[in-house]
Scaffold this motif. Structure first.
Motif, PDB file in Angstrom:
ATOM      1  N   ALA A  65      22.624   7.766   4.047  1.00 12.68           N
ATOM      2  CA  ALA A  65      21.964   6.993   5.189  1.00 12.68           C
ATOM      3  C   ALA A  65      22.355   5.854   5.690  1.00 12.68           C
ATOM      4  CB  ALA A  65      20.507   6.682   4.641  1.00 12.68           C
ATOM      5  N   ALA A  66      22.866   5.819   7.094  1.00 11.47           N
ATOM      6  CA  ALA A  66      23.552   4.754   7.546  1.00 11.47           C
ATOM      7  C   ALA A  66      22.600   4.165   8.564  1.00 11.47           C
ATOM      8  CB  ALA A  66      24.872   5.043   8.323  1.00 11.47           C
ATOM      9  N   PRO A  67      21.695   3.084   8.209  1.00 11.40           N
ATOM     10  CA  PRO A  67      20.769   2.608   9.315  1.00 11.40           C
ATOM     11  C   PRO A  67      21.324   2.073  10.357  1.00 11.40           C
ATOM     12  CG  PRO A  67      20.665   1.306   7.350  1.00 11.40           C
ATOM     13  CD  PRO A  67      21.542   2.729   6.843  1.00 11.40           C
ATOM     14  N   PRO A  68      20.800   1.560  11.360  1.00  2.68           N
ATOM     15  CA  PRO A  68      21.316   0.986  12.489  1.00  2.68           C
ATOM     16  C   PRO A  68      21.505  -0.282  12.472  1.00  2.68           C
ATOM     17  CG  PRO A  68      18.858   1.534  13.120  1.00  2.68           C
ATOM     18  CD  PRO A  68      19.439   2.352  12.059  1.00  2.68           C
ATOM     19  N   GLN A  69      20.922  -1.062  11.449  1.00  6.10           N
ATOM     20  CA  GLN A  69      21.076  -2.222  10.721  1.00  6.10           C
ATOM     21  C   GLN A  69      21.107  -2.329   9.370  1.00  6.10           C
ATOM     22  OE1 GLN A  69      17.969  -3.746  13.357  1.00  6.10           O
ATOM     23  NE2 GLN A  69      17.023  -4.785  11.627  1.00  6.10           N
ATOM     24  N   PRO A  70      21.872  -3.134   8.532  1.00  2.78           N
ATOM     25  CA  PRO A  70      21.836  -2.970   7.066  1.00  2.78           C
ATOM     26  C   PRO A  70      20.406  -3.260   6.528  1.00  2.78           C
ATOM     27  CG  PRO A  70      23.448  -4.399   7.976  1.00  2.78           C
ATOM     28  CD  PRO A  70      22.686  -4.328   9.364  1.00  2.78           C
ATOM     29  N   ALA A  71      20.434  -2.442   5.524  1.00  2.76           N
ATOM     30  CA  ALA A  71      19.019  -2.473   4.719  1.00  2.76           C
ATOM     31  C   ALA A  71      19.348  -3.647   3.545  1.00  2.76           C
ATOM     32  CB  ALA A  71      18.728  -1.100   4.081  1.00  2.76           C
ATOM     33  N   LEU A  72      18.022  -4.049   3.311  1.00  3.76           N
ATOM     34  CA  LEU A  72      18.195  -5.068   2.143  1.00  3.76           C
ATOM     35  C   LEU A  72      17.260  -4.544   0.909  1.00  3.76           C
ATOM     36  CD1 LEU A  72      18.861  -8.059   1.598  1.00  3.76           C
ATOM     37  CD2 LEU A  72      16.370  -8.777   2.278  1.00  3.76           C
ATOM     38  N   SER A  73      16.636  -3.430   1.042  1.00  2.00           N
ATOM     39  CA  SER A  73      15.704  -3.027   0.028  1.00  2.00           C
ATOM     40  C   SER A  73      15.500  -1.453   0.340  1.00  2.00           C
ATOM     41  CB  SER A  73      14.922  -3.920  -0.459  1.00  2.00           C
ATOM     42  OG  SER A  73      13.835  -3.885   0.560  1.00  2.00           O
ATOM     43  N   ALA A  74      14.969  -0.729  -0.520  1.00  2.00           N
ATOM     44  CA  ALA A  74      14.481   0.622  -0.373  1.00  2.00           C
ATOM     45  C   ALA A  74      13.330   0.868  -1.449  1.00  2.00           C
ATOM     46  CB  ALA A  74      15.517   1.554  -0.625  1.00  2.00           C
ATOM     47  N   ALA A  75      12.536   1.826  -0.930  1.00  2.00           N
ATOM     48  CA  ALA A  75      11.434   2.492  -1.819  1.00  2.00           C
ATOM     49  C   ALA A  75      11.171   3.998  -1.679  1.00  2.00           C
ATOM     50  CB  ALA A  75      10.343   1.617  -1.295  1.00  2.00           C
ATOM     51  N   MET A  76      10.886   4.636  -2.623  1.00  2.00           N
ATOM     52  CA  MET A  76      10.000   5.909  -2.714  1.00  2.00           C
ATOM     53  C   MET A  76       8.744   5.473  -2.617  1.00  2.00           C
ATOM     54  SD  MET A  76      10.563   9.101  -2.698  1.00  2.00           S
ATOM     55  CE  MET A  76       9.198   9.132  -1.711  1.00  2.00           C
ATOM     56  N   SER A 117       0.786  -1.189   0.087  1.00  2.00           N
ATOM     57  CA  SER A 117      -0.074  -0.111   0.191  1.00  2.00           C
ATOM     58  C   SER A 117       0.883   1.197   0.043  1.00  2.00           C
ATOM     59  CB  SER A 117      -0.690  -0.035   1.322  1.00  2.00           C
ATOM     60  OG  SER A 117      -1.718   1.122   1.390  1.00  2.00           O
ATOM     61  N   GLY A 118       1.267   1.677  -0.897  1.00  2.00           N
ATOM     62  CA  GLY A 118       1.938   3.043  -1.244  1.00  2.00           C
ATOM     63  C   GLY A 118       3.381   2.678  -0.966  1.00  2.00           C
ATOM     64  N   ALA A 119       3.857   1.639  -0.564  1.00  2.00           N
ATOM     65  CA  ALA A 119       5.253   1.313  -0.335  1.00  2.00           C
ATOM     66  C   ALA A 119       6.015   0.387  -1.157  1.00  2.00           C
ATOM     67  CB  ALA A 119       5.250   0.745   1.004  1.00  2.00           C
ATOM     68  N   GLN A 120       5.655   0.175  -2.541  1.00  2.00           N
ATOM     69  CA  GLN A 120       6.378  -0.657  -3.462  1.00  2.00           C
ATOM     70  C   GLN A 120       7.723  -0.548  -3.277  1.00  2.00           C
ATOM     71  OE1 GLN A 120       4.584  -0.726  -7.318  1.00  2.00           O
ATOM     72  NE2 GLN A 120       6.369  -1.417  -8.129  1.00  2.00           N
ATOM     73  N   THR A 121       8.485  -1.561  -3.294  1.00  2.00           N
ATOM     74  CA  THR A 121       9.930  -1.543  -3.369  1.00  2.00           C
ATOM     75  C   THR A 121      10.450  -1.527  -4.731  1.00  2.00           C
ATOM     76  OG1 THR A 121      10.169  -3.022  -1.131  1.00  2.00           O
ATOM     77  CG2 THR A 121      12.090  -2.773  -2.498  1.00  2.00           C
ATOM     78  N   ASN A 122      11.317  -0.695  -4.788  1.00  2.00           N
ATOM     79  CA  ASN A 122      11.835  -0.588  -6.313  1.00  2.00           C
ATOM     80  C   ASN A 122      13.266  -0.336  -6.350  1.00  2.00           C
ATOM     81  OD1 ASN A 122      12.009   2.134  -5.436  1.00  2.00           O
ATOM     82  ND2 ASN A 122      10.633   2.902  -6.814  1.00  2.00           N
ATOM     83  N   VAL A 123      13.928  -0.538  -5.181  1.00  2.00           N
ATOM     84  CA  VAL A 123      15.578  -0.359  -5.077  1.00  2.00           C
ATOM     85  C   VAL A 123      16.023  -1.851  -4.254  1.00  2.00           C
ATOM     86  CG1 VAL A 123      17.452   0.869  -4.263  1.00  2.00           C
ATOM     87  CG2 VAL A 123      15.280   2.051  -4.986  1.00  2.00           C
ATOM     88  N   THR A 124      16.739  -2.538  -4.935  1.00  2.00           N
ATOM     89  CA  THR A 124      17.440  -3.588  -4.326  1.00  2.00           C
ATOM     90  C   THR A 124      18.866  -3.518  -4.232  1.00  2.00           C
ATOM     91  OG1 THR A 124      17.708  -4.610  -6.356  1.00  2.00           O
ATOM     92  CG2 THR A 124      15.700  -5.055  -5.128  1.00  2.00           C
ATOM     93  N   LEU A 125      19.539  -4.107  -3.143  1.00  5.42           N
ATOM     94  CA  LEU A 125      20.934  -4.176  -3.104  1.00  5.42           C
ATOM     95  C   LEU A 125      21.795  -3.903  -4.113  1.00  5.42           C
ATOM     96  CD1 LEU A 125      21.688  -6.335   0.113  1.00  5.42           C
ATOM     97  CD2 LEU A 125      21.185  -4.053   0.016  1.00  5.42           C
ATOM     98  N   GLY A 126      22.691  -2.996  -4.265  1.00  4.77           N
ATOM     99  CA  GLY A 126      23.586  -3.056  -5.529  1.00  4.77           C
ATOM    100  C   GLY A 126      22.968  -2.119  -6.675  1.00  4.77           C
TER     101      GLY A 126
END
Length: 770
Positions: free
Chosen positions: A113-124, A23-32
């Motif tokens: 951005a340096a999250p407190p734990q590694p991210a696996l993906s991201a989204a706008m 719902s409005g949070a589709q992931t479109n960025v993966t590692l690399g």
């Protein structure tokens, strides 16, 4: 059979993608995944209305979030708070280790951005936030957590957070104004930047101070900006709902922005069929742009033109620092504040200025008496006369936050215009006596100038061998703060092995760093209570002394703000604290000699004068005592420990009574909670410290021994009986001792208004004024 590690990671990634919310949070960025740097290059939200990527700014590109309005996009968030230097080239990448990086063509990178734990993906997302997800699909970092100048629906300004205006619509760096959601009194207040949360600097607020629970600022989808708290049981609306969608409009977006001019505004962006955008603006506050403190710089005042646009003017006796930019303020062209002959008072009526007085004449003072008091005071630069009650207050420079209107009359000390030689009007001949005087004066001036030049050449010959060393030290003094990694400071302190002392919030360790090809000894304060008190102390220390290089303040060299680690890096003081020097018990060299002690007293006075009167905003140290005065290798005293430093609104003093400051040094209006906290609280503490320097005795030792009086009360009795030098035991320095004790007693007066300013203290201790 064990599954190979690469396959396990792939399966984990696929499972994560399948489990993330849609719902409005589709992931479109993966590692690399990477995004080449170019203006407009972005990762869009599912609807395409928001995007995260590169936009053009002055001097290059910046990274941020924007709403895809037309014809120009509307930036709602900027990486690094807008303070990162614009750059070109490279790419934006979600790195393999789960960080968001801007990697340059040269291989150098800046972490966005340096999250407190590694991210696996991201989204706008369609709500306007760019987020990072971990392997469980939980958000580990979001742009909503770090607002810059804008709030959008769904984004909160939590207690303790700020919005900062940008420099201009095209320069997103932090500008001149800030909106503070104050933790200590639950009020939402607009201030100029580089000021503490002080009443004289505030220019708009929500009038929610001290309601008893923290508040969150929130904007909803209908355009209502409101404050909420106490589990939702308290709500205060700051705006009304926006206009309903018209038949031609298909969608509407709202945002609240602290604009570059310091005004908080609500924007309504509507889009119609054909992607045609319209924008409406609702003012939140303030409505008069001259009420925005900081619109005009020091010693200038604001007036509105016919179009309600602000412009800046200088009072009589002042001129613009830069004629092409009046907002920078004014500098005096006369001898205002001096004791030279030929001074007079200029008058400007119906004004408003920040009242940062060092003396008050009281109510029902006439204009003539107000001016006469300034003329009789060498330190006075101006007077403010309140037309309502006749209260007259004495001011020093700079004069701040001036504007027309407000019911005050400003009297400014200026140099009088000298009459023409020979008097009379135009065309009068100059008499013979006048010619002789002028010629003789000229010859005398030439002789004096020749002698001065000879002395200057001799002085230069004696000092030039030290010029390079002094220049290097000056550059070192002005060095900007550096952000250290935890590993660097852990290595510098050998694993925090050598403690120097322990305070209420943490421990100080000795360390060494490589500095200009040589080792530099440092002191590293590691804050233990980082969640609450320690974090507050960290922020106060950085704000209070992070940008100063004054020789009588301990310099802050850098810091570490990394995860749960809060460390502050200071210059190392090799000779310990003033308390150790004054109150040595048995053996050793004993306390310092009288001349050295008076040098220390002047060092501390100059440091406090700098904090109180020479900064854009006054800093109140709040804990002046010998333990917080450190000595360097050359014997210079430096004020340290700004963990309590803060300026408070008048109604906020009770919040901190009893938990701030040190018994025996706290001003009575503070620990009794009967008045506002001002710089005069530091003056009181200095008076106590000065008496301890004079006597080499602790101020509370008599009371602790069971006597019903303090050392300060004894000093008052010594003065009355004329027994100061006998009581102190410094017969050879009798005049200096008596002068210092008088100053100490004056500083420790019960009424704040009766205490002198630190500038006056310096002049008195130096023997320049009585």
């Amino acid at each position: 059979m064990a599954i190979p590690v690469p396959i396990r990671l792939l399966l984990l990634a696929l499972a994560t993608l399948a489990s993330l919310p849609r719902s409005g949070a589709q992931t479109n960025v993966t590692l690399g995944t990477s995004l080449p740097a170019a203006a407009g290059a972005a990762w869009p939200s599912p609807s395409g209305r928001f995007a995260f990527g590169f936009y053009a700014t002055g001097g290059g590109l910046a990274v941020g979030v924007w709403l895809a309005t037309s014809p120009n996009v509307t930036v709602t968030w900027t990486a690094g708070g807008g303070n990162d230097t614009p750059a070109n080239g490279g790419e934006l990448q979600l790195s393999e280790d789960g960080r968001l990086l801007w990697t340059g063509a040269d291989g150098q990178y800046r972490s966005l951005a340096a999250p407190p734990q590694p991210a696996l993906s991201a989204a706008m997302r369609d709500d306007g936030s760019f987020v990072l997800y971990d392997a469980d699909g939980a958000v580990v970092w979001s742009t909503f957590e770090f607002p810059t100048d804008t709030l959008v629906p769904g984004q909160d300004l939590v207690p303790g957070a700020h919005l900062f205006s940008s420099v201009s619509p095209t320069n997103r760096a932090a500008g001149k104004f800030r909106l503070a959601n104050q933790l200590n009194d639950e009020n939402l207040v607009l201030y100029p930047v580089q000021t503490e949360n002080a009443a004289h600097a505030a220019y708009w607020d929500t009038a929610t101070f001290q309601i008893g629970f923290p508040l969150t600022l929130r904007l909803d989808a209908t355009g209502v900006l409101y404050l909420t708290g106490n589990g939702g049981n308290y709500t205060k609306n700051l705006t009304r709902p926006g206009a309903a969608l018209s038949p031609a409009e298909t969608q509407v977006f709202y945002r609240v922005t602290l604009d570059p001019d310091g005004v908080l505004r609500l924007y309504r962006h509507a889009v119609a069929s054909g992607d045609a955008w319209t924008t409406d603006v609702q003012l939140i506050g303030p409505s008069d742009r001259c009420h925005v403190k900081g619109t005009c710089g020091p010693n200038s005042y604001c007036v509105l033109d016919r179009d309600a646009q602000p412009s800046c003017l200088c009072p009589p006796g002042f001129e613009f620092i830069d004629a092409a930019n009046g907002a920078l303020g004014c500098t005096r062209t006369s001898g205002a504040g001096d004791c030279e002959a030929g001074l007079s008072m200029a008058t400007i009526q119906n004004m408003s200025w920040a009242d940062t007085s060092y003396a008050v004449l009281g109510a029902a003072t006439s204009a003539a008496d107000c001016q006469a008091a300034c003329m009789a005071d060498c330190l006075c630069a101006a007077m403010l006369l309140n037309s309502k009650d006749g209260t007259c207050t004495t001011q020093q420079l700079p004069l701040m936050y001036g504007r027309t209107g407000g019911g005050y009359t400003l009297f400014v000390k200026i140099t009088s215009v000298s009459p023409a030689i020979g008097g009379g009007g135009r065309g009068h001949r100059v008499g013979r006596t006048t010619i002789v005087v002028v010629v003789c004066t000229g010859l005398l001036a030439c002789v004096s100038l020749a002698a001065l030049l000879a002395a200057a050449l001799l002085f230069w010959a004696n000092r030039r061998t030290f010029a390079e060393q002094d220049a290097a030290e000056a550059l070192d003094e002005e060095a900007p703060l550096r952000s250290y990694s935890y590993q660097e400071l852990e290595h510098a302190t050998c694993g925090f092995r050598e403690p120097l002392g322990r305070g209420a919030f943490g421990t100080v360790f000795r360390g060494t760093l490589l500095h200009n090809s040589s080792e530099k000894t440092i002191a590293v304060k590691r804050l233990d209570k980082v969640v609450e008190e320690g974090e507050v102390e960290f922020q106060r220390e950085v704000r209070a002394i992070g940008r100063t290089s004054h020789r009588n303040l301990v310099r802050l060299l850098g810091f570490c703000h990394e995860g749960a680690n809060r460390l502050l890096v200071y210059e190392y003081m090799s000779n310990g604290s003033l308390a150790e020097r004054l109150f040595r018990s048995g053996g050793g060299d004993g306390p310092p000699a009288w001349g050295e002690r008076m040098g220390i007293a002047l060092d501390v006075a100059r440091g406090l004068h700098y904090l109180h009167d020479e900064l854009d905003s006054r800093v109140i140290h709040c804990d002046v005592k010998p333990q917080n005065i450190l000595m360097d290798a050359s014997g210079t005293a430096k004020i340290a420990d700004f963990g309590l430093a803060k300026l408070l609104l008048p109604d906020q003093t009770r919040t901190f009574t009893g938990v701030r400051g040190t018994r025996g040094y706290m001003a009575p209006e503070w620990y009794r909670g009967v008045g506002p906290l001002t710089v005069k609280a530091d003056v009181y503490s200095y008076g106590v410290v000065l008496l301890e320097i004079v006597t080499c005795r602790r101020s509370m030792e008599l009371e602790e021994a069971g006597e019903e009086r303090t050392l300060m009360e004894c000093a008052h009795e010594w003065l009355v009986r004329g027994e100061v030098t006998r009581a102190v035991g410094c017969q050879d320095e009798a005049p200096e001792v008596e002068r210092a004790v008088k100053v100490a007693v004056w500083c420790a007066q019960a009424e704040p208004q009766a205490r002198p300013a630190m500038r006056s203290v310096i002049l008195m201790l130096e023997g320049l004024v009585e």
